[in-house]
Design an enzyme around this catalytic site. Structure first.
Site, PDB file in Angstrom:
ATOM      1  N   SER A  32       0.787  -1.237   0.000  1.00  0.00           N
ATOM      2  CA  SER A  32       0.000   0.000   0.000  1.00  0.00           C
ATOM      3  C   SER A  32       0.814   1.279   0.000  1.00  0.00           C
ATOM      4  O   SER A  32       0.372   2.289  -0.515  1.00  0.00           O
ATOM      5  CB  SER A  32      -0.934   0.021   1.207  1.00  0.00           C
ATOM      6  N   SER A  33       1.986   1.279   0.610  1.00  0.00           N
ATOM      7  CA  SER A  33       2.706   2.547   0.717  1.00  0.00           C
ATOM      8  C   SER A  33       4.151   2.397   0.265  1.00  0.00           C
ATOM      9  O   SER A  33       4.706   1.295   0.206  1.00  0.00           O
ATOM     10  CB  SER A  33       2.652   3.076   2.145  1.00  0.00           C
TER      11      SER A  33
END
Length: 187
Positions: A9-10
């Site tokens: 996700s990041s």
């Protein structure tokens, strides 16, 4: 061919562990990206789905690495089925469209997703009907009242610039210009 898809996700996260597991499971090609699952535009996923061909199997480590929701998962798997591509989840062996049981599980998931969508739509329509019955039409309430509009027109009548009018009434130049344009159209 077995094709893998890995996602974190990041930017601070690393998908190396996922990639290693996918390769250990036989993936000959792995598409990976650092992108939120909520983002509609995931370029590596789009390339992956465009790459797979009939007879291929797409694998992911976990279901949430691929889809945003049950409905999104169903949409992806339906597209894979149309291309003759199987789908497997390493952490959940029951999610494997190359088997009869896996196809059954996906059918159940698709039914649940369809049911959830229908419920959500029904609640949305009920809420809209209730708001209309209460006289609420939705949207943000207008901040520029008729009094403010009259003041804007009056200040413009005194040859004041749009910038000065905006500072005087406490609204942006574009808001003042919209009022003046609407007033000119009405005249």
């Amino acid at each position: 061919m077995i094709v893998g898809y890995a996602r974190v996700s990041s930017v601070g996260q690393d998908h190396g562990g996922q990639v290693d597991r996918l390769k250990a499971a036989g993936a000959e090609k792995v598409f990976s990206e650092k992108q939120s699952g909520l983002d509609r535009e995931r370029k590596a996923l789009d390339r992956c789905l465009g790459f797979v061909r009939e007879g291929d199997v797409l694998i992911v480590t976990k279901l949430d690495r691929l889809a945003r929701s049950a409905a999104h998962l169903h949409q992806i798997v339906e597209a894979l089925n149309e291309k003759g591509v199987g789908f497997r989840v390493l952490d959940d062996p029951s999610l494997d469209t190359t088997t009869r049981t896996g196809k059954l599980v996906f059918g159940i998931l698709a039914s649940i997703a369809e049911f959830e969508t229908a419920l959500r739509r029904e609640r949305q329509l009920e809420g809209i009907a209730k708001a209309k019955a209460e006289g609420r039409t939705g949207g943000r309430p207008a901040l520029i009242t008729d009094d403010v509009k009259a003041r804007i027109v009056a200040l413009k009548g005194k040859d004041m610039s749009v910038r000065k009018i905006a500072a005087e009434v406490g609204f942006s130049k574009s808001a003042v210009q919209k009022v003046l344009e609407a007033t000119a159209e009405d005249a």
